[in-house]
Design an enzyme around this catalytic site. Structure first.
Site, short mmCIF file in Angstrom:
data_model
loop_
_atom_site.label_atom_id
_atom_site.label_comp_id
_atom_site.label_asym_id
_atom_site.label_seq_id
_atom_site.Cartn_x
_atom_site.Cartn_y
_atom_site.Cartn_z
N TYR A 50 8.61 -1.89 -14.37
CA TYR A 50 7.92 -3.08 -13.87
C TYR A 50 8.65 -3.65 -12.66
CZ TYR A 50 5.41 -7.43 -13.50
OH TYR A 50 4.64 -8.46 -13.02
N GLN A 79 -0.12 -8.45 -18.81
CA GLN A 79 -1.09 -7.36 -18.96
C GLN A 79 -0.49 -6.01 -18.58
OE1 GLN A 79 -1.43 -10.05 -17.03
NE2 GLN A 79 -2.37 -9.60 -15.04
N ASN A 107 8.95 -12.62 -14.75
CA ASN A 107 8.98 -14.04 -15.10
C ASN A 107 8.95 -14.22 -16.62
OD1 ASN A 107 6.30 -13.74 -15.94
ND2 ASN A 107 5.46 -14.57 -14.06
N HIS A 121 15.64 -17.31 -4.99
CA HIS A 121 14.76 -16.49 -5.82
C HIS A 121 13.64 -17.30 -6.46
CE1 HIS A 121 16.11 -12.34 -6.10
NE2 HIS A 121 17.37 -12.75 -6.06
N HIS A 149 25.24 -12.78 -12.57
CA HIS A 149 26.10 -12.43 -11.44
C HIS A 149 27.31 -13.37 -11.45
CE1 HIS A 149 21.85 -11.81 -10.03
NE2 HIS A 149 22.34 -10.60 -9.75
N ASP A 175 22.38 -6.96 -4.71
CA ASP A 175 20.92 -7.01 -4.78
C ASP A 175 20.27 -5.83 -4.07
OD1 ASP A 175 20.79 -9.32 -6.27
OD2 ASP A 175 20.58 -10.65 -4.54
N HIS A 192 20.24 12.84 -54.05
CA HIS A 192 20.97 13.18 -52.83
C HIS A 192 22.05 14.22 -53.16
CE1 HIS A 192 19.02 9.74 -51.07
NE2 HIS A 192 19.71 9.83 -49.93
#
Length: 441
Positions: free
Chosen positions: A131, A195, A218, A266, A333, A366, A425
């Protein structure tokens, strides 16, 4: 512009939990967001493509005919990319690929006894959904940070989703598409938000379900990732970005201020925290913020972030207490701008990434340091790591015992099985121990 928290009188022995209670943090209510996105995720699960297209129209104000971006669009975007931007992307890829290849783990075989072997086999995840956000800024760098470690890990199937943009006729941002083409990613979807995460988890139309979802987003993307964890893996719940700077009176005020501003740019929810034993540095940084912020392109967004509760200057007695504070804060960071910065950085235990010295700003990480910028936020660095090649690999154990090795350890297995009241077992071993030995007359 940025408020102050004074911890200089905090008693020795203050615990990390006590520090966390007084340090600034953004309000980050994922559970509330889960309630908002659950209907979207459920709709995609049940109606597939139509639900994704409807949600895209509702949230991004774009009605597309299809989810997928044709590979010809990504190739055209790369052809149109400015040469200097392409060169910068290529250099960033080169550096990131080098660090990823260096951290790639290899299979390990341990001979625990004669004829008894346990192998830890490293296996790449089969299919991954990546994403890339596209809200306040087209985060082309996030394409690199997701794709390169996945490719180095050997992931066979990669799908990438990024929001459509009205200004580009419903296509994703062309620079993002260009980066996809540069890296050879052909399965690209113009889908954003919750979505997109649901599409990856449950599949929709041409997008088959994935085994793992990675990438920042987000709070609604984070909430959707939390919802789908029962059907697919996720990298982390990475929220609004944050920077903490531990600095003493050797730091350059203009450097410190510009680094706080860079992350505040940002998002209005971004956190910017300065931890310092120097009131004089704090005053000088305040003066630099007053000077630099109004000149910034996104001054309003920056000012909102710097003046909100998640941002502050924290005064401490000395660098040692400052280390306690930043380790408790566990920043995404962390910059160290102190005397003997390398030695101070070596004492950091909790941070997504550490930037050492005045010439290592977060902006470097970054884009082109060779590190990854998809990092844990909201204090999660005390238990989680940033995105890396390891994120895209599984560790699988392969056990091989021959007859002699099983006969040697078998009785102890039976004893332990009986101790746990799981006799069947033990019987699975006993039936072999009672069988005639191979080669016996």
């Amino acid at each position: 512009m940025i408020r102050r928290t004074d911890l200089r009188e905090t008693p020795a022995g203050t615990t990390a939990a006590q520090y966390r209670a007084v340090l600034p943090r953004a309000p980050f209510d994922v559970e509330a967001a889960v309630a908002v996105v659950r209907p979207v995720v459920d709709d995609v699960r049940h109606r597939g493509v139509d639900a994704v297209l409807d949600a895209t129209e509702r949230f991004d104000h774009v009605r597309r005919e299809s989810l997928a971006v044709d590979p010809s669009e990504t190739r055209a975007a790369l052809d149109a990319l400015a040469p200097d931007v392409r060169a910068a992307l290529e250099e960033s890829v080169t550096r990131l690929r080098a660090t990823c290849e260096a951290e790639l783990e290899h299979d390990v075989v341990t001979e625990v006894a004669p004829g008894a072997r346990v192998e830890r086999r490293i296996v790449p995840v089969g299919r991954v959904g990546l994403y890339v956000p596209g809200g306040l800024a087209p985060l082309v760098s996030s394409v690199l940070m997701n794709v390169v470690p996945a490719q180095v890990a050997g992931v066979a199937s990669l799908a990438l989703a990024t929001p459509p943009q009205r200004e580009f006729g419903g296509a994703p941002h062309p620079t993002v598409l260009a980066a996809c083409a540069l890296l050879g990613v052909e399965e690209v979807y113009a889908v954003g938000g919750a979505q997109a995460i649901a599409m990856f988890a449950y599949g929709a139309g041409p997008c088959e379900p994935v085994d793992l979802v990675t990438g920042p987003g987000n709070i609604y993307v984070v909430a959707a990732k939390r919802l789908v964890q029962s059907v697919t893996g996720i990298d982390s719940e990475a929220g609004p970005t944050e920077i903490a700077i531990l600095a003493d009176d050797t730091a350059v005020p203009s450097f410190v201020a510009s680094d706080l501003i860079s992350q505040a740019e940002h998002d209005p929810l971004a956190a910017a925290v300065l931890v310092t034993p120097s009131a004089a540095l704090a005053d000088a940084v305040d003066a630099e913020l007053v000077r630099q912020v109004p000149a910034a392109k996104h001054a309003e967004r920056i000012q909102t972030a710097l003046t909100s509760p998640q941002s502050a200057t924290v005064l401490v007695r000395d660098v040692a207490q400052g280390l306690d504070v930043v380790n408790a804060y566990a920043a995404e960071h962390l910059e160290i701008q102190t005397a003997d910065a390398a030695a101070v950085a070596a004492r950091v235990e909790n941070a997504g990434a550490v930037f050492v010295g005045g010439w290592s700003p977060v902006s470097l990480g970054d884009y082109a340091a060779g590190s990854n910028h998809v990092l844990p936020t909201a204090g999660c660095a005390c238990h989680s790591s940033g995105l890396s090649v390891r994120s895209f690999c599984k560790s699988m154990q392969v056990v091989t015992y021959d007859e002699g090795a099983l006969r040697e350890i078998g009785p102890k297995v039976v004893v332990l099985a009986e101790a746990e009241d799981l006799p069947s077992h033990g019987e699975a071993v006993t039936v072999r121990l009672d069988a005639p030995e191979e080669g016996a007359s």
